[in-house]
Design a protein around this motif. Sequence first.
Motif, PDB file in Angstrom:
ATOM      1  N   PRO A 150     -29.499  14.715   3.255  1.00  0.00           N
ATOM      2  CA  PRO A 150     -29.815  14.917   1.825  1.00  0.00           C
ATOM      3  C   PRO A 150     -29.788  16.385   1.411  1.00  0.00           C
ATOM      4  CG  PRO A 150     -31.346  13.361   2.826  1.00  0.00           C
ATOM      5  CD  PRO A 150     -30.581  13.976   3.951  1.00  0.00           C
ATOM      6  N   ILE A 151     -30.283  17.259   2.299  1.00  0.00           N
ATOM      7  CA  ILE A 151     -30.291  18.682   1.945  1.00  0.00           C
ATOM      8  C   ILE A 151     -28.865  19.212   1.806  1.00  0.00           C
ATOM      9  CG2 ILE A 151     -30.939  20.982   2.734  1.00  0.00           C
ATOM     10  CD1 ILE A 151     -33.361  19.740   4.087  1.00  0.00           C
ATOM     11  N   VAL A 152     -28.024  18.904   2.791  1.00  0.00           N
ATOM     12  CA  VAL A 152     -26.644  19.395   2.759  1.00  0.00           C
ATOM     13  C   VAL A 152     -25.900  18.798   1.564  1.00  0.00           C
ATOM     14  CG1 VAL A 152     -24.450  19.399   3.983  1.00  0.00           C
ATOM     15  CG2 VAL A 152     -26.563  19.791   5.235  1.00  0.00           C
ATOM     16  N   THR A 153     -26.122  17.509   1.293  1.00  0.00           N
ATOM     17  CA  THR A 153     -25.468  16.881   0.144  1.00  0.00           C
ATOM     18  C   THR A 153     -25.871  17.568  -1.152  1.00  0.00           C
ATOM     19  OG1 THR A 153     -25.453  14.764   1.320  1.00  0.00           O
ATOM     20  CG2 THR A 153     -25.115  14.708  -1.061  1.00  0.00           C
ATOM     21  N   THR A 154     -27.163  17.859  -1.276  1.00  0.00           N
ATOM     22  CA  THR A 154     -27.639  18.563  -2.475  1.00  0.00           C
ATOM     23  C   THR A 154     -26.987  19.935  -2.610  1.00  0.00           C
ATOM     24  OG1 THR A 154     -29.763  17.407  -2.305  1.00  0.00           O
ATOM     25  CG2 THR A 154     -29.695  19.399  -3.660  1.00  0.00           C
ATOM     26  N   MET A 155     -26.857  20.642  -1.469  1.00  0.00           N
ATOM     27  CA  MET A 155     -26.233  21.961  -1.503  1.00  0.00           C
ATOM     28  C   MET A 155     -24.775  21.866  -1.927  1.00  0.00           C
ATOM     29  SD  MET A 155     -27.777  23.810   1.909  1.00  0.00           S
ATOM     30  CE  MET A 155     -26.559  25.102   1.713  1.00  0.00           C
ATOM     31  N   LYS A 178     -31.833   8.843  20.079  1.00  0.00           N
ATOM     32  CA  LYS A 178     -31.597   8.135  18.819  1.00  0.00           C
ATOM     33  C   LYS A 178     -32.641   8.499  17.780  1.00  0.00           C
ATOM     34  CE  LYS A 178     -29.304   4.165  20.978  1.00  0.00           C
ATOM     35  NZ  LYS A 178     -29.378   2.713  21.239  1.00  0.00           N
ATOM     36  N   LEU A 179     -33.894   8.599  18.206  1.00  0.00           N
ATOM     37  CA  LEU A 179     -34.955   8.940  17.269  1.00  0.00           C
ATOM     38  C   LEU A 179     -34.776  10.340  16.716  1.00  0.00           C
ATOM     39  CD1 LEU A 179     -37.613   8.096  15.951  1.00  0.00           C
ATOM     40  CD2 LEU A 179     -38.818   8.994  17.966  1.00  0.00           C
ATOM     41  N   ILE A 180     -34.447  11.282  17.599  1.00  0.00           N
ATOM     42  CA  ILE A 180     -34.227  12.671  17.148  1.00  0.00           C
ATOM     43  C   ILE A 180     -33.055  12.733  16.181  1.00  0.00           C
ATOM     44  CG2 ILE A 180     -33.531  14.970  17.904  1.00  0.00           C
ATOM     45  CD1 ILE A 180     -35.122  14.510  20.454  1.00  0.00           C
ATOM     46  N   VAL A 181     -31.930  12.085  16.551  1.00  0.00           N
ATOM     47  CA  VAL A 181     -30.743  12.121  15.703  1.00  0.00           C
ATOM     48  C   VAL A 181     -31.028  11.487  14.342  1.00  0.00           C
ATOM     49  CG1 VAL A 181     -28.386  11.255  15.449  1.00  0.00           C
ATOM     50  CG2 VAL A 181     -29.138  12.195  17.644  1.00  0.00           C
ATOM     51  N   PHE A 182     -31.726  10.353  14.358  1.00  0.00           N
ATOM     52  CA  PHE A 182     -32.029   9.674  13.096  1.00  0.00           C
ATOM     53  C   PHE A 182     -32.892  10.545  12.190  1.00  0.00           C
ATOM     54  CE2 PHE A 182     -35.006   7.083  10.625  1.00  0.00           C
ATOM     55  CZ  PHE A 182     -34.113   6.386   9.818  1.00  0.00           C
ATOM     56  N   MET A 183     -33.919  11.161  12.753  1.00  0.00           N
ATOM     57  CA  MET A 183     -34.810  11.987  11.938  1.00  0.00           C
ATOM     58  C   MET A 183     -34.080  13.224  11.410  1.00  0.00           C
ATOM     59  SD  MET A 183     -38.408  11.689  14.079  1.00  0.00           S
ATOM     60  CE  MET A 183     -39.301  12.633  12.849  1.00  0.00           C
ATOM     61  N   LEU A 184     -33.228  13.793  12.246  1.00  0.00           N
ATOM     62  CA  LEU A 184     -32.460  14.957  11.786  1.00  0.00           C
ATOM     63  C   LEU A 184     -31.501  14.570  10.671  1.00  0.00           C
ATOM     64  CD1 LEU A 184     -31.653  16.815  15.128  1.00  0.00           C
ATOM     65  CD2 LEU A 184     -33.320  17.458  13.386  1.00  0.00           C
ATOM     66  N   LEU A 185     -30.797  13.453  10.840  1.00  0.00           N
ATOM     67  CA  LEU A 185     -29.870  13.012   9.803  1.00  0.00           C
ATOM     68  C   LEU A 185     -30.606  12.686   8.508  1.00  0.00           C
ATOM     69  CD1 LEU A 185     -27.406  10.733  11.817  1.00  0.00           C
ATOM     70  CD2 LEU A 185     -27.012  13.041  10.971  1.00  0.00           C
ATOM     71  N   ALA A 186     -31.772  12.066   8.650  1.00  0.00           N
ATOM     72  CA  ALA A 186     -32.527  11.681   7.460  1.00  0.00           C
ATOM     73  C   ALA A 186     -32.995  12.879   6.653  1.00  0.00           C
ATOM     74  CB  ALA A 186     -33.733  10.825   7.863  1.00  0.00           C
ATOM     75  N   THR A 187     -33.121  14.027   7.288  1.00  0.00           N
ATOM     76  CA  THR A 187     -33.571  15.230   6.575  1.00  0.00           C
ATOM     77  C   THR A 187     -32.424  16.164   6.226  1.00  0.00           C
ATOM     78  OG1 THR A 187     -34.046  16.239   8.731  1.00  0.00           O
ATOM     79  CG2 THR A 187     -35.871  15.182   7.591  1.00  0.00           C
ATOM     80  N   LEU A 232     -29.064  30.174   4.626  1.00  0.00           N
ATOM     81  CA  LEU A 232     -30.132  30.826   5.380  1.00  0.00           C
ATOM     82  C   LEU A 232     -31.413  29.990   5.322  1.00  0.00           C
ATOM     83  CD1 LEU A 232     -31.207  33.230   6.955  1.00  0.00           C
ATOM     84  CD2 LEU A 232     -31.687  34.383   4.784  1.00  0.00           C
ATOM     85  N   LEU A 233     -31.730  29.494   4.123  1.00  0.00           N
ATOM     86  CA  LEU A 233     -32.912  28.638   3.995  1.00  0.00           C
ATOM     87  C   LEU A 233     -32.749  27.355   4.790  1.00  0.00           C
ATOM     88  CD1 LEU A 233     -33.670  29.066   0.171  1.00  0.00           C
ATOM     89  CD2 LEU A 233     -34.829  30.170   2.101  1.00  0.00           C
ATOM     90  N   LEU A 234     -31.524  26.817   4.790  1.00  0.00           N
ATOM     91  CA  LEU A 234     -31.268  25.604   5.564  1.00  0.00           C
ATOM     92  C   LEU A 234     -31.473  25.851   7.052  1.00  0.00           C
ATOM     93  CD1 LEU A 234     -30.277  22.689   5.813  1.00  0.00           C
ATOM     94  CD2 LEU A 234     -27.935  23.576   5.858  1.00  0.00           C
ATOM     95  N   ALA A 235     -31.018  27.029   7.524  1.00  0.00           N
ATOM     96  CA  ALA A 235     -31.193  27.346   8.940  1.00  0.00           C
ATOM     97  C   ALA A 235     -32.679  27.419   9.305  1.00  0.00           C
ATOM     98  CB  ALA A 235     -30.504  28.670   9.264  1.00  0.00           C
ATOM     99  N   LEU A 236     -33.468  28.069   8.425  1.00  0.00           N
ATOM    100  CA  LEU A 236     -34.909  28.141   8.685  1.00  0.00           C
ATOM    101  C   LEU A 236     -35.548  26.751   8.635  1.00  0.00           C
ATOM    102  CD1 LEU A 236     -35.786  31.325   6.570  1.00  0.00           C
ATOM    103  CD2 LEU A 236     -35.485  31.164   9.055  1.00  0.00           C
TER     104      LEU A 236
END
Length: 638
Positions: free
Chosen positions: A21-26, A9-18, A303-307
Motif C-alpha cells: 500500500p505504501i509503494v502504491t500510494t507513492m 510466510k508470515l514475515i512475507v505476508f506482513m511485509l507485503l501488507a504494509t 528515504l521515509l520508506l526506507a526508515l
Amino acid sequence: MNWNSIRTKLIVFMLLATIVPIVTTMVVTYSYTSKSMKDRALEDTQNLLYQGQRNVTAVLDELSRASLNVYSDAELYRQLQTGLADFQTDSRVFAALSYMKSAVPDVHQVYLYASLGQRATIVTNVAGAKRANDTAAFPDLDTYVGTGESTSLQPTHMSHTYGFASLQPQQPSERVFTLHRRIERVPSNEKLGYVSIDVKLALLTDIVSQLYDRKEEDLYVVDNNGFVVFADDEQLLGKPLKKAWYNGAWAQEDASGGHFEQNGALFVYERVQSKAAHWTLVKRIPTSYLIREANNAAAINLLLLALSLAVIVTATVIVSLRITAPVKQLVRYMNQVEAGNLNVPIQPTGNDEIGLVVVRFRSMMDTINNLILREYKLELANKTNQLRALQAQINPHFLNNTIQIIGTLALELGVPRIYALLSALARMMRYSMDNEASMITLRDELAHLKAYVELQKERYENRFTFHVDVDEELLDAEMPKMILQPVIENYFKHGMDKAADNGELALKAALREGGLLEITVENNGSMISPERLAALQKELVSVRYADKTQDYEGQAAGGSSREAEGPIEGVYSSLQLAQAGAEPKIGLLNVLARLRMVYGDDARLNIQNRESGGVRIMLVLGMAALKGGKTDEGVDRR
C-alpha cells in the motif's frame, strides 16, 4: 530462506501488507504530481511562447513597414522609376536608407539597388554611405526575391559587403538575418530594383532569451523552409534543422501552435503570425527538468520508506519469532526423532494450540517406542545386507580409473599417442556415464564428438579430415545428449571410402530466424541411391508426423486418417517407428525421435546427396536450444 516455513510466510505476508500500500500510494502520488507539473509547465510555456511570438511579429512587421519606405518616399520612388542620378537624388537616397536603418533597432546595414542605371547604394554603421555605378545586383537577391513573393526573409548568416569591397575592415562581419524586398513599378510587375535590410541577430536574441532557461532548456527559431534562424548552438545557424523531432512538430501546417513529447523531452511550438516571415518558435524542455520537484519529493518519500521499512521489518521479525518459536522447537524434536533418537525429551511449550500439539506429539512418541516390532529390525538388517551387496559390484568408475593408469604408464614409456587415445576414450566414458544431465551444451557435445573422431582417425590411419565451424556465442546452446555422434557414425559405417585417403567431414552450426539452431554435417563419401534416399526420407517424415491425426502416407495419397493421438502417445509412436527401422536409418530415426520429444514440431532432420559427392545431414533444433529460450507456445521444453 525456507519459503515453505510458516515463519517465512508470515514475515512475507506482513511485509507485503504494509509495503505494497505504501509503494502504491507513492507511485500514484508521483504519477499525479508529475502529470500536474507537466500540464502546468505546458500552459506556462504556451503563454510565454505566445507573448514571444507577438514580440517577434511586431519586430518583423516594423521591419517590413520600414522596407516599404521605398514606395512612400515619392522622390526615392521617382528616382527608381526614371533612373536619373545627381547630387540631390543621391542625398535623397541616403536619407531614405538612413530612415530605414533607424526605423528598427540593431539594423546592421541597408542595401538598395536600382535596376535603371545599375546603381547600388549601401548605408552602414561605420562607413556611412557607399555608392557604385554600372554594377550588377547582389546574386543572393534573385535567389530570395527574384520571382514569386516580393518579400523574403533570409535566415541567419554572416553579413557580407554586397560587392563593396572597401567596407572591409571598417565594417566587421556579424551574424544577421536579412529582409529582401523586390521593388516593382505599380501597378505592373516590372522590377525596378531591390532593397535589403540586415538586422543583427542580437535583436532576436534579446527577445527570445527571455523565453527559456539556457542551462536546462533549448529554444529554436526555424523558418518555413526548415532553416535555423536562432539556436544556442551557433553551428546550426543558417542550416537546415536535422532533428528527429522536427517533422513531427509540423505535421499540421495550418496549426498556429502545439506540443508533443519525444525522446524524454516536451516540445512546445508557436508560429510567428507575420506577413513578412513564416517562422516557428520551438522550445525543448527535458522531462527530468519539468518533474524535478516531483523527483525531489520522490527521493524524500523513498528515504521515509526506507526508515519505515526498517521499523516494519524489525517489528515483523520480532512478532514472527515469538509466534513461530514453539513450532521451530517442535520441528527440532521431529528432526531428532527422524535421526533415530526415539527417546528425545519433549518439553511442553505453553498452554495454547501449539503447546497442545507438542503434548500430543510426546504421547505419540511414547506409543511408537512401545510398538517397535522385531520384524522391522529384521527388515532393516535385510536392507543393509542388500546395500552392501550393491556396493560390492564393479563400479564403472573403476574402468575409467584403470584407463587413466594405463595412459599414464604409456606416457612414462614414451608412447604419447597411446596416452592421447586412452584420454579420448576416457573422456567418452565419462561423458557416457553422466546420467544425471539429459540436456547439455553444444560445447560439451562437440568435445565428446572430437574425442570420438580422434579414435576414428587412429582406426582409419588419418585418411580423413574433420572440420568444425561454430560461432562462439552458439557454444552455450542447449541440446539433448548424444545427438551428433550417431550422425557422424553413419559416415564411418556407410559413407567412407576405406581405400581413399582424402575423406572430408565437416560440421557447421548457425542461428536461423526465430531462434532455431541449425546444425549441418557434410561428407564427401558415398552417395545414397535415389531409391534408398526416398525410403529414408519417407521414414523421417513418418517420425515427424507420428503424433498427428494423419500419417505420412495418408497425407501424401489422400488415404484414410487414423485416430488422433495425444502428445505422449505420439512421442512413443515416434520412438516405435525409429526402433523399427534398420541401419543406417535407425540411428537417424532415433535422433529425430529424441529431438521431437524435446522440441516438438520445431525439430527437423533432413538428409540429401551433395552434387559434388557425399551426403549432407541437417538438424534443426527448436527455440529451446538457446539458454533461457521458450517455444512459441510459451512452454520451456527443457
